[in-house]
Design a protein around this motif. Sequence first.
Motif, short mmCIF file in Angstrom:
data_model
loop_
_atom_site.label_atom_id
_atom_site.label_comp_id
_atom_site.label_asym_id
_atom_site.label_seq_id
_atom_site.Cartn_x
_atom_site.Cartn_y
_atom_site.Cartn_z
N ILE A 175 0.09 -38.33 -24.26
CA ILE A 175 0.22 -39.72 -24.69
C ILE A 175 -0.46 -40.65 -23.69
O ILE A 175 -1.22 -41.55 -24.06
CB ILE A 175 1.71 -40.12 -24.83
N LYS A 176 -0.20 -40.41 -22.42
CA LYS A 176 -0.78 -41.25 -21.37
C LYS A 176 -2.30 -41.22 -21.43
O LYS A 176 -2.97 -42.26 -21.35
CB LYS A 176 -0.29 -40.80 -20.00
N ALA A 177 -2.89 -40.03 -21.60
CA ALA A 177 -4.34 -39.91 -21.67
C ALA A 177 -4.90 -40.69 -22.85
O ALA A 177 -5.94 -41.35 -22.75
CB ALA A 177 -4.74 -38.44 -21.77
N GLY A 178 -4.21 -40.62 -23.98
CA GLY A 178 -4.66 -41.36 -25.15
C GLY A 178 -4.55 -42.85 -24.97
O GLY A 178 -5.48 -43.60 -25.31
N PHE A 179 -3.44 -43.31 -24.43
CA PHE A 179 -3.26 -44.75 -24.21
C PHE A 179 -4.27 -45.29 -23.20
O PHE A 179 -4.76 -46.42 -23.33
CB PHE A 179 -1.84 -45.04 -23.74
N GLU A 180 -4.58 -44.49 -22.19
CA GLU A 180 -5.57 -44.92 -21.19
C GLU A 180 -6.96 -45.10 -21.80
O GLU A 180 -7.78 -45.86 -21.28
CB GLU A 180 -5.64 -43.91 -20.06
N ALA A 181 -7.21 -44.42 -22.91
CA ALA A 181 -8.54 -44.47 -23.53
C ALA A 181 -8.64 -45.52 -24.64
O ALA A 181 -9.69 -45.64 -25.27
CB ALA A 181 -8.89 -43.09 -24.10
N SER A 224 -0.34 -51.44 -26.93
CA SER A 224 -0.92 -52.63 -27.53
C SER A 224 -2.30 -52.87 -26.91
O SER A 224 -2.47 -52.72 -25.70
CB SER A 224 -0.02 -53.85 -27.29
N ILE A 225 -3.28 -53.19 -27.76
CA ILE A 225 -4.57 -53.65 -27.25
C ILE A 225 -4.48 -55.16 -27.11
O ILE A 225 -4.42 -55.89 -28.11
CB ILE A 225 -5.73 -53.25 -28.18
N GLY A 226 -4.41 -55.61 -25.89
CA GLY A 226 -4.06 -57.00 -25.64
C GLY A 226 -2.56 -57.15 -25.61
O GLY A 226 -1.81 -56.27 -26.05
N ARG A 227 -2.10 -58.24 -25.05
CA ARG A 227 -0.66 -58.44 -24.90
C ARG A 227 0.00 -58.64 -26.25
O ARG A 227 -0.52 -59.35 -27.11
CB ARG A 227 -0.36 -59.62 -23.99
N PRO A 228 1.17 -58.03 -26.45
CA PRO A 228 1.90 -58.27 -27.70
C PRO A 228 2.36 -59.72 -27.77
O PRO A 228 2.47 -60.40 -26.75
CB PRO A 228 3.09 -57.31 -27.61
N THR A 229 2.64 -60.19 -28.97
CA THR A 229 3.14 -61.55 -29.13
C THR A 229 4.54 -61.65 -28.54
O THR A 229 5.20 -60.63 -28.29
CB THR A 229 3.18 -61.95 -30.60
N ILE A 263 7.78 -39.96 -15.93
CA ILE A 263 6.64 -39.23 -16.48
C ILE A 263 5.77 -40.20 -17.28
O ILE A 263 4.54 -40.21 -17.14
CB ILE A 263 7.11 -38.07 -17.38
N LEU A 264 6.38 -41.01 -18.14
CA LEU A 264 5.65 -41.97 -18.95
C LEU A 264 6.57 -43.16 -19.24
O LEU A 264 7.63 -42.99 -19.82
CB LEU A 264 5.19 -41.34 -20.28
N SER A 265 6.15 -44.34 -18.82
CA SER A 265 6.97 -45.52 -18.97
C SER A 265 7.33 -45.78 -20.43
O SER A 265 6.53 -45.53 -21.33
CB SER A 265 6.25 -46.75 -18.40
N ARG A 266 8.53 -46.33 -20.63
CA ARG A 266 8.93 -46.75 -21.96
C ARG A 266 8.57 -48.21 -22.23
O ARG A 266 8.87 -48.72 -23.31
CB ARG A 266 10.44 -46.52 -22.16
N ASP A 267 7.93 -48.87 -21.28
CA ASP A 267 7.36 -50.19 -21.55
C ASP A 267 6.22 -50.05 -22.55
O ASP A 267 5.60 -48.99 -22.66
CB ASP A 267 6.80 -50.82 -20.26
N ILE A 268 5.93 -51.13 -23.29
CA ILE A 268 4.74 -51.13 -24.12
C ILE A 268 3.52 -50.98 -23.22
O ILE A 268 3.33 -51.75 -22.28
CB ILE A 268 4.65 -52.41 -24.97
N TRP A 269 2.69 -49.98 -23.49
CA TRP A 269 1.47 -49.77 -22.71
C TRP A 269 0.44 -50.80 -23.17
O TRP A 269 0.09 -50.85 -24.34
CB TRP A 269 0.95 -48.36 -22.95
N ILE A 270 -0.06 -51.61 -22.24
CA ILE A 270 -1.02 -52.65 -22.59
C ILE A 270 -2.42 -52.24 -22.16
O ILE A 270 -2.67 -52.01 -20.98
CB ILE A 270 -0.64 -53.99 -21.94
N ALA A 271 -3.30 -52.08 -23.13
CA ALA A 271 -4.67 -51.67 -22.85
C ALA A 271 -5.58 -52.88 -22.76
O ALA A 271 -5.35 -53.89 -23.41
CB ALA A 271 -5.16 -50.75 -23.98
#
Length: 428
Positions: free
Chosen positions: A204-210, A287-292, A420-428
């Motif tokens: 999941i982390k690798a995908g979110f980082e990309a 999220s791509i960009g900050r969520p509302t 291992i992987l944060s439960r925060d929304i990952w912001i790309a």
Amino acid sequence: MEKITTPGTATTVRQVRTGVMPDCTKEEFNRRLTGLRRQMELNGIDGLLLTQESNVRYATGWYEVCWSIQAYFWMAFIPRDPALPPALIVCSGGYPQTQGSWVETLVTWEFPKGFYTGKIGSTVVDAVVNWIGDLGLDQAHIATEMGAHFRMGMSVEMFDTLRRSLPDTHWSDCGEIVWPLRSIKSEEEIRRLRESARITCLGIKAGFEALYDGTTEREIANLMSATMHSNGGSEIRSLILNAGPERALWADSTPRREMKIRTGSLIQFDGGCTYDGYFTDIKRFASIGRPTLNQGKFYDLARASQEAAIETVGPGVPYSDVYEASQQVLRNAGYTSFVESCQQAGMSAIGHNVGLDIHEMPGISSTTGEILQPNQVICVEPYFFHDGGFPISEVKNKYGLEDMVLVTNEGNEILSPDSILSRDIWIA
């Protein structure tokens, strides 16, 4: 090798070599066999016919990739009486692979002309009928996968023929036999579940980082899958990835090559890899960009609901208490009507057990009467709809997290923790 042919049939019974790369230790196999027989005794069952892959694997310590060929019909039969042997029932060409099991008795049936492309059915049924008759159980009570939480590994035509061929046999669902055993995990099963969760988090982390504006769901999903495999994952059997706003509510959806992810999208991952047969089922958001502000607010509420549920998990706690803890957070936030609407619609489940199947019993719901026990692994996934809207067809988004939680003697352990992987929304 002893070889006995049942007169007038294509059925052969062999004593076979066992324990060649089995899926569990001999001690674990014996524990499971004893447990299944104990459950049969408690429920008045004389024999257990298992046809679903995960049930056969659990009961015999045997697995092979050839389960994907539907016409092979692998089965196991376990008598309650310890004086009678458990047996694997397979096609004659499947003999070599079954050495991976701990079961010493093999009942084989012959393919018709045309091999697996021919009309299959009669010889399989004959093998089962003859073996049950040889054991003296043709007038007994036999349990098999007849309930909604199983998928029988034979055709309807075959099972109808089987029941007609054993007119004095009483049939029932095997859930009361199987689930009490499978829900309590051994140390080896817990190790596999923990490793499966760890590998999934890396993927999941690798995908979110990309993530970037314009990439597709499938590109991200493929990267996640490749990362899971490269870190030791066995199979990818449930990987869900969807991006809003177009597909925000497409639950359990397949990642699409034509679905481009754009800035402003919330991306939901659900599922994971297996590790030596054991599933991961976790959920994370990006999220791509900050969520509302509202997206962040409702996500945080769903997260608080999940945290309250997990804090409740411990030995001796009713499953229904875990559900109630999650819903009380929503009530306290002013969304009692949302909770009631979900309950009235029958949507009062927030999770399930996990293991050799991604959804195992019992589930976490308002009506589950079972008690949590040490060494159960459950997936906790309460949800919340945008602004408490209902039904789901009329709302903008669905929010929630899912984590795998081990019930310990003292409380619980999250197998997919923030470390291992944060439960925060990952912001790309």
